[in-house]
Write an enzyme that holds these catalytic residues in place. Structure first.
Site, short mmCIF file in Angstrom:
data_model
loop_
_atom_site.label_atom_id
_atom_site.label_comp_id
_atom_site.label_asym_id
_atom_site.label_seq_id
_atom_site.Cartn_x
_atom_site.Cartn_y
_atom_site.Cartn_z
N GLY A 183 80.97 28.13 125.57
CA GLY A 183 79.92 29.67 125.84
C GLY A 183 80.40 29.48 128.12
O GLY A 183 80.95 28.75 127.83
N ASP A 193 63.42 30.12 131.76
CA ASP A 193 64.16 31.36 131.46
C ASP A 193 64.25 30.00 129.92
O ASP A 193 64.88 29.96 129.50
CB ASP A 193 64.83 30.62 132.23
CG ASP A 193 65.75 31.42 131.42
OD1 ASP A 193 65.92 32.58 131.28
OD2 ASP A 193 67.65 31.71 131.92
N VAL A 201 80.52 26.43 129.80
CA VAL A 201 80.07 25.08 129.79
C VAL A 201 81.51 25.08 128.35
O VAL A 201 82.26 25.43 127.42
CB VAL A 201 79.54 25.33 128.40
CG1 VAL A 201 78.64 24.21 127.35
CG2 VAL A 201 78.06 25.65 129.23
#
Length: 613
Positions: free
Chosen positions: A308, A426, A315
């Site tokens: 990702g 987050d 990643v």
């Protein structure tokens, strides 16, 4: 505005500097256009009598000594007629050039190669005449070796010395092809043979042996007469210095400005690296594994499997052993000053909870920074909440309840279970990973903040988080102070998104307008109606309703109206009789279209504290 102007002027000065330096270099190059060159970093040096025909004028070389560079930076010599060979070395003192055929088959060119019309001859003192025979089917009982690059599975091509007694050779079923038109070296039929060619004219070796250069007299290529001259090895440098002096103090000022800019940028980056190294030195007691960049490349198989892409980095899937897989996040150097790296390493190093992703190790190798986590094979929660009405990825209400309770326990641990309170800032489906048994793991602590457990709020200069999950007080202090209740709001939005499946539930057309999903859900629950999403039975309906009510409690506009995560865990673990919260969407509370508060309720504000460094 002042900084913007300074940066603009610095940028303009920098480009003027580049232009000036380029002008100086070009002026020096024009005055010495026949300077020694080469193809790539490892090619042989090219100087008179040779020249690069596409880059240097004709007077830089002797007729017949043209070389070129191919796309792979190989040095190429072309001989008559259209015979292309690669150059490996040039000995200017012995006047020998060594070449080879890239296809390892020099014999195929011998019928058309005409060295008599070139400037070169074979260097080997002993040359032989050969005749070629084609033997089909293949023969293996000749006294001579076949030529591999000319032979095939059904036939062999043999080179036989022309002075041999042909009648005495077993050449039955063999056909004579031709005689070579000139004598060749014995080893020329070896596929790994390096051909050595020498030249006798021009006789530049006399200049080379005296440490001098060689060139055409009067720079005239039609006149083959050459001369020796003294080589000024630093001549080009002197010319460039003189040219730079002529350009005056203006150029000097620009150079100094450019050097200062580079120095300042490098100094700041080194300060960031020093800060990170000092942090990691203090962090060693926690015993994470520190990897080099070479280790990271090996673990990720040279970054082959991308999982990702995020704001702060990319990643990749990695492997520590045949059974242990990890996720490696390579951080972007262009983002921040290392704060995100320190946040992740420092925060995760203090956390040991089943519902928080585990930091396996990290890399801080110069400018390269990476974080190595345990691998979650089922990816992020975002992949499984596309829609409660879609059975393709829907996990079922029992599993969703387990996941939400586990996430709540993880956040509750961050707020109350560590030595210092950790505010994530987050919380969203993308940052919840699922292991092989769909147990959730809270991840991505790049925006996290630490504060003392006896303090209630944290000061912030800018809003942080992801739109749609950010608590109102993070945008405006009119709603209250920023605290751990901001994470509660984000969790509530995540919870409602899990119930509604990315807010893709079909809202009746008469209720659409400016109504958004949480408000629509509240209206249905207040009227005692079901929430109109896919359920299999009564138990599923109870779970969905409870999750929705808990989510609505968490997204109350004012932080003091939201429960703590400990209370959220108790509601999720308790009976299915959680009461509906006050309506946060009523006209008395706010007007959503104008984002304007109509009611100013008196609240006892929490004391604001500074962020811990």
């Amino acid at each position: 505005m002042r900084n913007s102007g300074v940066n603009s002027n610095m940028t303009i000065s920098f480009f003027i500097l580049l232009f000036t330096v380029g002008l100086i270099i070009n002026l020096g190059a024009c005055q010495n256009e026949c300077t020694e060159s080469q193809c790539g970093d490892h090619g042989p040096p090219i100087r008179f009598p040779f020249r690069l025909k596409d880059k240097q004028p004709s007077h830089c070389g002797y007729p017949g000594f043209d070389l070129s560079c191919d796309q792979s930076n190989n040095t190429v010599l072309e001989l008559p007629v259209s015979v292309t060979l690669f150059v490996t070395s040039i000995n200017y003192k012995s006047q020998v050039i060594q070449v080879f055929d890239p296809d390892h088959c020099v014999p195929r060119y011998l019928t058309k190669l005409n060295l008599s019309s070139s400037a070169f001859i074979f260097q080997e003192p002993y040359l032989y005449d050969y005749t070629l025979f084609n033997c089909s089917p293949a023969k293996r009982d000749l006294y001579y070796d076949s030529i591999p690059c000319l032979s095939g599975t059904s036939h062999h091509i043999f080179s036989v010395p022309s002075d041999s007694f042909v009648d005495s050779l077993p050449l039955t079923s063999c056909t004579k092809l031709y005689n070579f038109p000139f004598s060749v070296p014995y080893d020329i039929f070896d596929p790994n043979y390096f051909l050595r060619l020498e030249w006798s004219k021009p006789t530049c070796n006399r200049c080379e042996r005296r440490g001098k250069g060689c060139r055409l007299k009067n720079n005239n290529r039609t006149d083959s007469e050459t001369e020796c001259f003294n080589v000024k090895r630093n001549g080009t440098v002197k010319k460039r210095v003189v040219t730079g002096a002529v350009l005056g103090s203006f150029s000097l000022v620009l150079i100094l400005v450019g050097l200062y800019r580079v120095y300042t940028s490098d100094r700041i980056e080194k300060q960031h690296q020093t800060m990170i190294e000092e942090f990691l030195e203090n962090y060693r007691a926690l015993r994470p594994t520190r990897y080099s960049y070479a280790d990271i490349k090996r673990i990720t198989n040279k970054f082959r499997d991308k999982l990702g892409q995020g704001t702060f980095g990319t990643v990749f899937k990695g492997k520590l052993s045949s059974e242990i897989f990890v996720a490696v996040k390579m951080l972007n150097n262009s983002k921040g000053n290392g704060e995100e790296f320190i946040n992740e390493v420092g925060t995760l190093g203090q956390i040991h909870h089943v519902n928080v992703v585990r930091l396996v190790g990290y890399c801080a190798d110069g400018f390269r920074r990476a974080l190595v986590y345990e691998f979650a094979p089922n990816g992020s929660l975002q992949n499984f909440i596309s829609s409660a009405d879609s059975k393709n990825y829907f996990l079922g209400w029992d599993k969703l309840q387990h996941i939400t309770l586990s996430i709540a326990k993880g956040i509750e641990y961050l707020h109350h279970g560590c030595d210092q309170r950790i505010l994530h800032f987050d919380i969203k489906p993308h940052n919840v990973l699922l292991d092989d048994k769909f147990n959730p793991k809270i991840s991505d602590f790049g925006l996290a903040k630490l504060c003392s457990k006896d303090q209630s709020a944290v000061s912030m200069t800018t809003a942080r988080g992801t739109m749609g999950y950010i608590a109102p007080e993070v945008f405006s202090r009119n709603f209250g102070t920023v605290s751990y209740k901001s994470d509660v709001y984000s969790f509530g939005m995540l919870l409602l998104e899990m119930v509604g499946g990315k807010k893709n539930v079909q809202v009746p057309e008469e209720n659409t307008g400016q109504v958004y999903f949480p408000e629509w859900i509240y209206n249905l629950l207040e009227q005692g109606d079901d929430i109109r999403i896919h359920v299999e039975g009564e138990n599923d309906a109870k779970i969905a309703t409870k999750l929705a009510i808990v989510g609505l409690w968490c997204i109350q506009w004012y932080p003091v109206d939201r429960p703590s995560m400990k209370a959220v865990v108790q509601m999720l673990e308790g009976e299915d009789n959680v009461k509906l919260p006050p309506n946060p969407f009523s006209p008395a509370g706010s007007v959503r279209n104008g984002i304007t508060m109509l009611a100013k309720r008196h609240r006892q504000e929490l004391p604001i504290i500074s962020e811990l460094e």
